[in-house]
Design a protein around this motif. Structure first.
Motif, PDB file in Angstrom:
ATOM      1  N   UNK A  69       0.823  -1.215   0.000  1.00  0.00           N
ATOM      2  CA  UNK A  69       0.000   0.000   0.000  1.00  0.00           C
ATOM      3  C   UNK A  69       0.861   1.271   0.000  1.00  0.00           C
ATOM      4  N   UNK A  70       2.012   1.212   0.691  1.00  0.00           N
ATOM      5  CA  UNK A  70       2.879   2.394   0.781  1.00  0.00           C
ATOM      6  C   UNK A  70       3.492   2.786  -0.560  1.00  0.00           C
ATOM      7  N   UNK A  71       3.464   1.889  -1.544  1.00  0.00           N
ATOM      8  CA  UNK A  71       4.126   2.154  -2.816  1.00  0.00           C
ATOM      9  C   UNK A  71       3.141   2.563  -3.894  1.00  0.00           C
ATOM     10  N   UNK A  72       2.868   1.609  -4.795  1.00  0.00           N
ATOM     11  CA  UNK A  72       2.006   1.906  -5.944  1.00  0.00           C
ATOM     12  C   UNK A  72       0.644   2.446  -5.498  1.00  0.00           C
ATOM     13  N   UNK A  73       0.056   1.849  -4.483  1.00  0.00           N
ATOM     14  CA  UNK A  73      -1.305   2.236  -4.085  1.00  0.00           C
ATOM     15  C   UNK A  73      -1.345   3.680  -3.594  1.00  0.00           C
ATOM     16  N   UNK A  74      -0.348   4.079  -2.793  1.00  0.00           N
ATOM     17  CA  UNK A  74      -0.353   5.464  -2.296  1.00  0.00           C
ATOM     18  C   UNK A  74      -0.104   6.442  -3.443  1.00  0.00           C
ATOM     19  N   UNK A  75       0.753   6.031  -4.394  1.00  0.00           N
ATOM     20  CA  UNK A  75       0.984   6.898  -5.558  1.00  0.00           C
ATOM     21  C   UNK A  75      -0.327   7.177  -6.290  1.00  0.00           C
ATOM     22  N   UNK A  76      -1.105   6.132  -6.490  1.00  0.00           N
ATOM     23  CA  UNK A  76      -2.355   6.304  -7.242  1.00  0.00           C
ATOM     24  C   UNK A  76      -3.305   7.220  -6.482  1.00  0.00           C
ATOM     25  N   UNK A  77      -3.545   6.917  -5.201  1.00  0.00           N
ATOM     26  CA  UNK A  77      -4.536   7.709  -4.461  1.00  0.00           C
ATOM     27  C   UNK A  77      -4.096   9.172  -4.349  1.00  0.00           C
ATOM     28  N   UNK A  78      -2.817   9.362  -4.103  1.00  0.00           N
ATOM     29  CA  UNK A  78      -2.329  10.719  -3.888  1.00  0.00           C
ATOM     30  C   UNK A  78      -2.341  11.531  -5.188  1.00  0.00           C
ATOM     31  N   UNK A  79      -2.106  10.854  -6.323  1.00  0.00           N
ATOM     32  CA  UNK A  79      -2.084  11.572  -7.611  1.00  0.00           C
ATOM     33  C   UNK A  79      -3.491  11.845  -8.131  1.00  0.00           C
ATOM     34  N   UNK A  80      -4.497  11.278  -7.501  1.00  0.00           N
ATOM     35  CA  UNK A  80      -5.881  11.574  -7.878  1.00  0.00           C
ATOM     36  C   UNK A  80      -6.601  12.391  -6.800  1.00  0.00           C
ATOM     37  N   UNK A  81      -6.389  12.031  -5.528  1.00  0.00           N
ATOM     38  CA  UNK A  81      -7.240  12.622  -4.492  1.00  0.00           C
ATOM     39  C   UNK A  81      -6.554  13.465  -3.439  1.00  0.00           C
ATOM     40  N   UNK A  82      -5.232  13.662  -3.524  1.00  0.00           N
ATOM     41  CA  UNK A  82      -4.525  14.296  -2.412  1.00  0.00           C
ATOM     42  C   UNK A  82      -4.469  15.821  -2.479  1.00  0.00           C
ATOM     43  N   UNK A  83      -4.014  16.397  -1.360  1.00  0.00           N
ATOM     44  CA  UNK A  83      -3.910  17.857  -1.246  1.00  0.00           C
ATOM     45  C   UNK A  83      -2.781  18.405  -2.107  1.00  0.00           C
ATOM     46  N   UNK A  84      -1.657  17.660  -2.165  1.00  0.00           N
ATOM     47  CA  UNK A  84      -0.526  18.124  -2.980  1.00  0.00           C
ATOM     48  C   UNK A  84      -0.944  18.268  -4.436  1.00  0.00           C
ATOM     49  N   UNK A  85      -1.675  17.277  -4.932  1.00  0.00           N
ATOM     50  CA  UNK A  85      -2.171  17.336  -6.314  1.00  0.00           C
ATOM     51  C   UNK A  85      -3.085  18.548  -6.513  1.00  0.00           C
ATOM     52  N   UNK A  86      -3.991  18.738  -5.572  1.00  0.00           N
ATOM     53  CA  UNK A  86      -5.007  19.786  -5.687  1.00  0.00           C
ATOM     54  C   UNK A  86      -4.358  21.179  -5.718  1.00  0.00           C
ATOM     55  N   UNK A  87      -3.423  21.406  -4.801  1.00  0.00           N
ATOM     56  CA  UNK A  87      -2.787  22.729  -4.738  1.00  0.00           C
ATOM     57  C   UNK A  87      -1.889  22.943  -5.969  1.00  0.00           C
TER      58      UNK A  87
END
Ligand SMILES: NC(=O)c1ccc[n+]([C@@H]2O[C@H](COP(=O)([O-])OP(=O)(O)OC[C@H]3O[C@@H](n4cnc5c(N)ncnc54)[C@H](O)[C@@H]3O)[C@@H](O)[C@H]2O)c1
Ligand SMILES: O=P(O)(O)OC[C@H](O)CO
Length: 362
Positions: free
Chosen positions: A259-277
């Motif tokens: 989960x810490x690898x590919x899965x976190x990359x996917x969620x963060x690149x779609x739903x995270x704050x860093x992406x949004x800002x």
């Protein structure tokens, strides 16, 4: 950690968006597990909300109205404004603050905690080390406080976890005696834990994915589509693997499939704050700091600072060209390049130059 019949006391060091979501889980688990003390302390960086202290609001309403509004915390989670008061009796310290605050917190706690305590860090980020490199946050905690520190990283957007939507997470813990205790206080029916012993790689995944998320926000802001974002995710993953391979040899490739690898990359690149800002940064031309303050209501971005910390090391080692995505994110955040230069920076990525499958020493 306390042994035998003695109940372990837990302190959550932090009470932001993720800190509050994890407090909901930890509070419930502590209340139901026989080897944990019911009362869980949660250190709150005190602030005033409409004339009232945030700690008082949390203790009266059981809701962190600023950082996780709309979710009740268990009544056994007690907000404490003094860091040492919150932490001094704890057997397990769960660190969950934006990474830029960890050194100050550790120096406040130095000599004030149980020498037998253990730590679990949920902090995604690095710090600058002396000599031009980076420090892992768990290493800082261990070095400063002289206690072991495991890590928890995963595809875990706090609001979704607080809504009890099913997800997975990864605990990196080399100590086989501590690992079950860490898992038990965290795992629920909807929050599933996999424990691996590859502590450093787990933590590095959690930090580096925030840089990739900023890149994903850039391509969203520039109006590219899902194919482009997939390329950013893939190239980001390859740079993450290379980073661990080069600077933390001996780690395992399999960790990137947790989960810490590919899965976190996917969620963060779609739903995270860093992406949004980062998307708003491209669309508005305003500074990241301004947008962070305006869009996140006190929550903190980790990606741009992590890009700076990583670049500090890459530049010192003359390796920026080996990590063009990380380097481009850093330069764009700093204003040295335009967001529209992003694709040019990764167009001739080293991953595109390979003739055969990569030989990875992991
Ligand atoms: N939010 C998420 O979805 C999420 C999920 C997984 C991991 N994480 C990681 O967890 C860590 C903590 O994130 P978060 O979302 O809980 O925090 P956050 O982004 O909500 O940050 C705000 C917190 O920082 C505190 N703060 C502000 N100034 C401070 C200071 N000077 N000293 C100490 N604390 C101060 C605030 O009081 C508040 O509790 C980060 O490393 C983040 O990457 C976050
Ligand atoms: O909102 P972000 O970008 O800080 O990401 C949150 C979590 O790290 C996702 O797992």
């Amino acid at each position: 950690m306390a042994e035998g019949q003695i109940k372990n006391r837990v302190c959550i060091v932090g009470s932001g968006n993720w800190g509050s979501a994890i407090a909901k889980i930890v509070g419930r688990n502590a209340a139901r597990l026989p080897n944990f003390e019911d009362r869980v302390t949660m250190w709150v960086y005190e602030e005033m909300i409409e004339g009232k202290k945030l700690t008082e609001i949390i203790n009266e309403t059981h809701e962190n109205v600023k950082y996780l509004p709309g979710h009740k915390l268990p009544a056994n989670v007690v907000a404490v404004p003094e860091l040492v008061d919150a932490a001094k009796d704890a057997d397990l310290l769960i660190f969950v603050v934006p990474h830029q605050f960890v050194r100050t917190i550790c120096s406040t706690l130095l000599g004030k905690i149980k020498p037998t305590a253990a730590a679990l860090s949920l902090i995604k980020g690095f710090d600058i080390a002396e000599g031009g490199g980076i420090d892992l946050i768990s290493h800082i905690i261990t070095r400063c406080l002289k206690i072991p520190c495991a890590v928890l990283m995963g595809a875990n957007i706090a609001s979704e976890v607080a809504e009890e939507k099913f997800c997975e997470t990864t605990i990196g813990c080399r100590d086989v005696m501590l690992a079950p205790m860490m898992r038990d206080i965290i795992q629920t029916e909807y929050f599933r834990v996999v424990v691996v012993d590859d502590e450093d790689a787990v933590e590095i995944c959690g930090a580096l994915k925030n840089i990739v998320a900023v890149g994903a926000g850039f391509v969203d802001g520039l109006g590219f589509g899902d194919n482009t974002k997939a390329a950013v995710i893939r190239l980001g993953l390859m740079e993450m693997i290379k980073f661990v391979d080069v600077f933390y040899p001996g780690s395992k490739l399999s960790t990137f499939f947790e989960s810490c690898g590919v899965a976190d990359l996917i969620t963060t690149c779609y739903g995270g704050r860093n992406r949004r800002v980062a998307e708003a940064f491209v669309k508005t031309g305003r500074s990241i700091k301004e947008l962070e303050d305006e869009m996140l209501n006190g929550q903190k971005l980790q990606g741009p600072i992590t890009a700076e910390e990583v670049n500090h090391m890459l530049a010192n080692k003359n390796m920026e060209n080996k990590f063009p995505l990380f380097t481009a994110v850093f330069r764009i955040c700093r204003g040295e390049l335009k967001p529209s230069d992003f694709i040019d920076c990764i167009r001739s990525h080293p991953e595109h130059m390979k003739q055969m499958a990569p030989k990875c020493s992991l």
